[in-house]
Design a protein around this motif. Structure first.
Motif, PDB file in Angstrom:
ATOM      1  N   UNK A 171       5.719  18.061  37.212  1.00  0.00           N
ATOM      2  CA  UNK A 171       6.570  18.023  36.022  1.00  0.00           C
ATOM      3  C   UNK A 171       7.625  19.123  36.076  1.00  0.00           C
ATOM      4  N   UNK A 172       7.228  20.328  36.402  1.00  0.00           N
ATOM      5  CA  UNK A 172       8.165  21.453  36.443  1.00  0.00           C
ATOM      6  C   UNK A 172       9.275  21.235  37.457  1.00  0.00           C
ATOM      7  N   UNK A 173       8.917  20.703  38.621  1.00  0.00           N
ATOM      8  CA  UNK A 173       9.935  20.474  39.658  1.00  0.00           C
ATOM      9  C   UNK A 173      10.932  19.405  39.225  1.00  0.00           C
ATOM     10  N   UNK A 174      10.413  18.349  38.610  1.00  0.00           N
ATOM     11  CA  UNK A 174      11.309  17.286  38.145  1.00  0.00           C
ATOM     12  C   UNK A 174      12.243  17.805  37.056  1.00  0.00           C
ATOM     13  N   UNK A 175      11.702  18.608  36.146  1.00  0.00           N
ATOM     14  CA  UNK A 175      12.516  19.162  35.068  1.00  0.00           C
ATOM     15  C   UNK A 175      13.585  20.091  35.633  1.00  0.00           C
ATOM     16  N   UNK A 176      13.206  20.881  36.635  1.00  0.00           N
ATOM     17  CA  UNK A 176      14.148  21.843  37.215  1.00  0.00           C
ATOM     18  C   UNK A 176      15.355  21.127  37.814  1.00  0.00           C
ATOM     19  N   UNK A 177      15.115  19.972  38.399  1.00  0.00           N
ATOM     20  CA  UNK A 177      16.232  19.210  38.979  1.00  0.00           C
ATOM     21  C   UNK A 177      17.221  18.785  37.899  1.00  0.00           C
ATOM     22  N   UNK A 178      16.694  18.347  36.771  1.00  0.00           N
ATOM     23  CA  UNK A 178      17.562  17.913  35.676  1.00  0.00           C
ATOM     24  C   UNK A 178      18.319  19.108  35.099  1.00  0.00           C
ATOM     25  N   UNK A 179      17.618  20.230  34.938  1.00  0.00           N
ATOM     26  CA  UNK A 179      18.221  21.393  34.281  1.00  0.00           C
ATOM     27  C   UNK A 179      19.163  22.161  35.203  1.00  0.00           C
ATOM     28  N   UNK A 180      18.957  22.013  36.513  1.00  0.00           N
ATOM     29  CA  UNK A 180      19.706  22.812  37.490  1.00  0.00           C
ATOM     30  C   UNK A 180      21.208  22.629  37.427  1.00  0.00           C
ATOM     31  N   UNK A 181      21.643  21.452  37.004  1.00  0.00           N
ATOM     32  CA  UNK A 181      23.080  21.202  37.009  1.00  0.00           C
ATOM     33  C   UNK A 181      23.828  21.755  35.810  1.00  0.00           C
ATOM     34  N   UNK A 182      23.095  22.344  34.853  1.00  0.00           N
ATOM     35  CA  UNK A 182      23.763  22.780  33.614  1.00  0.00           C
ATOM     36  C   UNK A 182      24.355  24.177  33.772  1.00  0.00           C
ATOM     37  N   UNK A 183      25.108  24.591  32.764  1.00  0.00           N
ATOM     38  CA  UNK A 183      25.683  25.944  32.769  1.00  0.00           C
ATOM     39  C   UNK A 183      24.767  26.929  32.026  1.00  0.00           C
ATOM     40  N   UNK A 184      23.608  26.454  31.636  1.00  0.00           N
ATOM     41  CA  UNK A 184      22.720  27.315  30.839  1.00  0.00           C
ATOM     42  C   UNK A 184      22.037  28.353  31.721  1.00  0.00           C
ATOM     43  N   UNK A 185      21.635  29.458  31.074  1.00  0.00           N
ATOM     44  CA  UNK A 185      20.842  30.484  31.759  1.00  0.00           C
ATOM     45  C   UNK A 185      19.375  30.035  31.690  1.00  0.00           C
ATOM     46  N   UNK A 186      18.848  29.663  32.853  1.00  0.00           N
ATOM     47  CA  UNK A 186      17.494  29.109  32.869  1.00  0.00           C
ATOM     48  C   UNK A 186      16.590  29.950  33.767  1.00  0.00           C
ATOM     49  N   UNK A 187      15.462  30.359  33.211  1.00  0.00           N
ATOM     50  CA  UNK A 187      14.479  31.128  33.969  1.00  0.00           C
ATOM     51  C   UNK A 187      13.291  30.214  34.251  1.00  0.00           C
ATOM     52  N   UNK A 188      12.948  30.082  35.531  1.00  0.00           N
ATOM     53  CA  UNK A 188      11.855  29.177  35.930  1.00  0.00           C
ATOM     54  C   UNK A 188      10.748  30.007  36.549  1.00  0.00           C
ATOM     55  N   UNK A 189       9.581  29.929  35.957  1.00  0.00           N
ATOM     56  CA  UNK A 189       8.453  30.784  36.352  1.00  0.00           C
ATOM     57  C   UNK A 189       7.265  29.949  36.791  1.00  0.00           C
ATOM     58  N   UNK A 190       6.636  30.373  37.886  1.00  0.00           N
ATOM     59  CA  UNK A 190       5.402  29.718  38.307  1.00  0.00           C
ATOM     60  C   UNK A 190       4.464  30.767  38.872  1.00  0.00           C
ATOM     61  N   UNK A 191       3.185  30.578  38.679  1.00  0.00           N
ATOM     62  CA  UNK A 191       2.286  31.637  39.132  1.00  0.00           C
ATOM     63  C   UNK A 191       1.734  31.372  40.513  1.00  0.00           C
TER      64      UNK A 191
END
Lengths: 411, 91, 406
Positions: A171-191
């Motif tokens: 789920x996180x990887x799929x979401x990151x692909x969608x969010x990656x193209x935006x101009x927003x400041x996005x922090x992606x964290x995984x343990x």
């Protein structure tokens, strides 16, 4: 100490790194292995002795959730073997084995004491009670104090991203692909050990988000790569997308706590990471499509829990006793229905619903689970009860798209 | 070795202990957590709380539509004192 | 072994049958109410009912750190706690439950001149009373806890008879033994109203039931404030959110509870091996608006960080150890630091036993005895005079205790 000599894994890459277990070794392991996988390759599945019944325990979930993979590593107690990468010369110690002799006489507790209500155990007379308490104190606790203080102070990273994404599973990887193209400041964290990467996102691997503090309006996380003092993160996001997945519960069978009983999903994930396959003799216990698929990939037989009478072994699982007879094993992989990881959503203020196995996060049609308070929280994939990898990825794409619209509108 | 079926492996809580505590009148998840210690070990209930809820529902002691896990106290992952000390006051 | 028939060990339930009337109704199934109920059952023929709105150990009795000490700054409190500790020694056998009472001592560290003076004054008082408190240098403190960083410690005080307990079984033990002696313990039942009924009081309950009692004891700790407010009883205590945490389980290394006077940090190690720690934090902003202040039990990162910062200074080896769980509980804070015990102003059959300012748990074994003796036999006690609720209205309240930690 058991060292079968023969390897439990078939590896694409040769084992080139040497680690030590309880003063013995070096044991050759793969450079990308977790401590758990490296030890498992050599047939070592026992990590701690339990406090109350003095039973041998080992890693179960293999993803850092279950709490019984805790070993001493290079002088630091209670390190999660499943989330720690091996290093050449690493010294690993099993914990709470009060007496190193085999067999450990404290294990007699398990043999001679039945179901124990520890609140009412040996209360009288006082002198016996005091002796019992003194002994009990010595038997509890896992690790001993560290050999030395941390090498220096921890760093503190403060940020206020538009979006915090937690988790880098399907789920996180799929979401990151969608969010990656935006101009927003996005922090992606995984343990997990392998840092997530995606264009346009700030990524932090080996970082566990450990709390959502509504009172302070912050999310808190810690990065620990095992080599430097961990870094603390204080995050004030506008939006949070939780893709924190699910966890394998145990299966209620007699002796379900024996070392060598692991979760199939965690085992498959560990093997996939290092491109290895299982050579050890394994049985999968579970039913349904997921369990069958796990069995195929592990080269194992799949047996329904209802057909298993009990598991047998002394300090590790050795036999699966079924209604049709007894099977010798080196490993048992449990494949139960996973339970949604509910703790972070609940702290963030989400509502939960019991789905028979775990507590799935309740969302609106767009995927929002918290709309009031310092942030909007969204949930996607297993945490919201969508349990297949493909389904979780689809779900996450849909939720990420809705989140993106909301985050851009209100910017 | 006795055959014990564990509900919580962190704190050595067996199915028989849960039944014993239920016999004492403790039927709520929060009560059972406190009496048996279930969910108070290193995993903080990640492995066991769903299983306990399922068990209570199966015995008719909890309503599957309303049952909730015990409070999810922070931290959900163990965090070091050293890292926590890195923050200034009121940051 | 260790297991006996469940029925014999019941400790309150949501469906315990209630009588129509009783001599004493105790509101609040925490340690204060249950210790009082137990002592009444042991020493009198009064019929007693305990009403708990949630489950046992849901309130402050289930949320405190389990410290028990005689190292107070005021002679009366020292005497009370000496008695409480004496009771604790054999209480497990009396209550037939493991209390994990371990007398590892309390080690106070003073880093300021003011702190040093307090410890010296205390030691003098303690000596006169026969409490075995010793003053130590920093180097001597290291002999008790070798991992301490004692630079800057001007003086330490150690009392080997202070200790720590596991709080929950106290509550269950008092409840179980009270119930065996005929006390009715009803859980998941709140009191919604109290009205005059003849000589006594009638309690209306959240379940729709009601019960009449000759006397009622409000033993609800910080929740007493809201209940008193509803009944029009004006008292000056207020709730204070106190945070606490526990670490991953470690092999035993720490015998005493260590308290750092300058910062208010305290930490001990439980029988299960966890470090249990808290620290003095600034009070939350005062409650605004009408009505009583709400009880807030949120956790914060700020608490963890402030506490950790001091802990890793006091004991640097803890730097790579991990916090496993944090929570909060309400102190029931009285403005002069003394408890509020006795008949309520304007409602004499409604007794207060509140305002213990974070010391209620450790004092309860002694308080239960003296309050039961008073309720059952009218027995006076100097503490009851000191703790009387009317002292605020008549202007005789004075602060006498300054050893309030956390």
């Amino acid at each position: 100490m058991t060292d079968s000599g023969s390897s439990w894994l078939t590896r694409a890459e040769p084992a080139r790194v040497g680690i030590h277990l309880d003063g013995e070794g070096p044991l050759p392991v793969g450079g990308a292995d977790t401590v758990t996988l490296g030890l498992l390759d050599h047939g070592h599945v026992e990590t701690i002795t339990s406090a109350k019944y003095r039973r041998a325990r080992g890693p179960y979930c293999l993803t850092g959730d279950c709490g019984t993979c805790l070993v001493r590593i290079d002088g630091r107690p209670n390190q999660r073997a499943c989330l720690t990468r091996v290093r050449d010369g690493m010294r690993i110690g099993t914990q709470n084995k009060l007496i190193r002799a085999a067999p450990d006489p404290t294990r007699l507790v398990d043999k001679f004491i039945g179901t124990m209500d520890h609140h009412h155990f040996l209360v009288r007379p006082r002198v016996v009670n005091q002796a019992m308490q003194a002994v009990a104190r010595e038997l509890t606790g896992f690790g001993s104090l560290p050999d030395h203080p941390p090498d220096g102070a921890s760093a503190h990273e403060v940020s206020a991203p538009d979006v915090l994404v937690v988790g880098a599973g399907p789920a996180g990887r799929a979401a990151a692909q969608v969010l990656g193209g935006s101009q927003l400041d996005i922090l992606w964290i995984d343990r997990g050990l392998d840092s997530p990467t995606a264009g346009g996102l700030r990524c932090r691997g080996q970082t566990g988000v450990f709390a959502a503090y509504r009172r302070e309006g912050i999310w808190a996380a810690m990065t620990d790569d095992g080599t430097r003092p961990p870094t603390l993160h204080t995050i004030r996001p506008r939006h949070v997308l939780l893709c924190v997945g699910a966890r394998p519960p145990t299966i209620p069978l007699p002796n379900n706590d024996l070392p060598g009983i692991v979760a199939a999903r965690g085992l498959l994930r560990q093997l996939r990471r290092v491109d290895a396959t299982l050579a050890a003799k394994c049985i999968v216990i579970g039913e349904g499509e997921t369990a069958q698929r796990a069995a195929t990939r592990l080269g194992a037989r799949c047996i329904a829990p209802s057909r298993v009478t009990r598991l047998e072994g002394s300090t590790r699982v050795e036999e699966v006793v079924t209604t049709d007879g007894t099977l010798e094993v080196q490993l048992v992989a449990f494949a139960p229905t996973a339970a949604a990881a509910h703790d972070l959503p609940r702290q963030a203020g989400a509502k939960l619903r019991f789905d028979g196995t775990g507590f799935a996060t309740v969302r609106d049609d767009d995927g929002r689970c918290v709309t009031e308070g310092p942030w909007q929280v969204w949930a996607a994939g297993e945490v919201a009860g969508v349990m297949s990898d493909a389904g979780a990825a689809d779900d996450a794409r849909r939720v990420a798209a809705a989140l993106l619209t909301a985050a851009q509108e209100k910017r | 070795m006795p055959k014990r079926t564990f509900v919580c492996r962190c704190e050595d809580v067996t199915l028989a202990e849960i039944d014993h505590a239920i016999g004492l009148g403790m039927t709520k998840i929060e009560e059972l957590k406190r009496y048996t210690g279930l969910g108070t070990g290193p995993c903080q209930g990640k492995e066991c709380v769903g299983g306990l809820a399922a068990l209570l529902c199966a015995r008719g002691l909890a309503d599957p539509d309303r049952v909730q896990p015990f409070t999810a106290r922070p931290p959900t992952e163990p965090v070091t004192f050293g890292a926590l000390a890195a923050a200034g006051d009121d940051e | 072994m260790g297991v006996m028939s469940p029925k014999a060990r019941q400790m309150g339930s949501a469906d315990a049958p209630l009588p129509d009337a009783c001599d004493v109704a105790i509101i609040g199934g925490g340690i204060m109410g249950l210790a009082t109920a137990y002592e009444l059952a042991v020493t009198s023929k009064l019929s007693v009912v305990v009403l708990e709105k949630s489950y046992l150990v849901s309130g402050a009795s289930g949320r405190n750190g389990g410290g028990v000490r005689m190292q107070f700054g005021d002679a009366d409190n020292v005497a009370l706690m000496m008695q409480s500790i004496e009771i604790c020694r054999s209480l497990a056998q009396q209550l037939q439950i493991n209390l994990w009472f371990r007398q590892g001592g309390y080690l106070f560290l003073a880093r300021t001149e003011e702190g040093q003076r307090r410890l010296e004054r205390n030691a003098k008082i303690h000596k006169e009373m026969g409490a075995p408190t010793r003053l130590l240098s920093g180097a001597e403190a290291l002999e008790i806890v070798p991992q301490l960083h004692v630079e800057g410690v001007r003086l330490a005080a150690f009392n080997p008879e202070d200790g720590v307990v596991f709080p929950w079984p106290f509550v269950w033990g008092y409840a179980g033994q009270a119930q065996r002696r005929g006390v009715v313990i009803r859980t998941h039942t709140a009191v919604s109203d109290v009205t005059a009924a003849g000589e006594g009081l009638r309690l209306s309950l959240s379940t729709g039931e009601s019960i009449t009692a000759g006397r009622v004891v409000n033993a609800t700790g910080a929740w007493s404030i809201e209940l008193n407010h509803r009944l029009g009883i004006v008292l000056p205590n207020h709730p204070h959110r106190h945070e606490i945490m526990s670490s991953e389980p470690l092999k035993p290394f720490l015998d005493p509870l260590v308290a750092d006077l300058a910062t208010g940090l305290y930490f001990s190690q439980s029988t299960r091996g966890e470090i249990v720690a808290g620290i003095t934090m600034p009070a939350d902003p005062p409650h605004e608006g009408d009505g009583p202040p709400p009880i807030e039990l949120d956790s914060s990162r700020n608490f963890l960080s402030r506490m950790s910062k001091v802990l890793v200074q006091v004991m640097p080896l803890t730097g790579s150890l991990k916090v496993l769980r944090q929570w909060a509980g309400p102190y029931d804070v009285s403005p002069d630091g003394d408890a509020i015990v006795g008949p309520s102003p304007g409602l004499p059959n409604f007794y207060q036993v509140c305002g213990f300012t974070g010391h209620g748990f450790m004092m309860a074994p002694a308080v239960g005895k003296l309050l039961a003796a008073h309720l059952a036999h009218g027995k006076a006690h100097p503490m009851l005079e000191r703790w009387r609720p009317s002292r605020f209205a008549d202007g005789t309240s004075t602060r006498r205790e300054d050893m309030i930690i956390g």
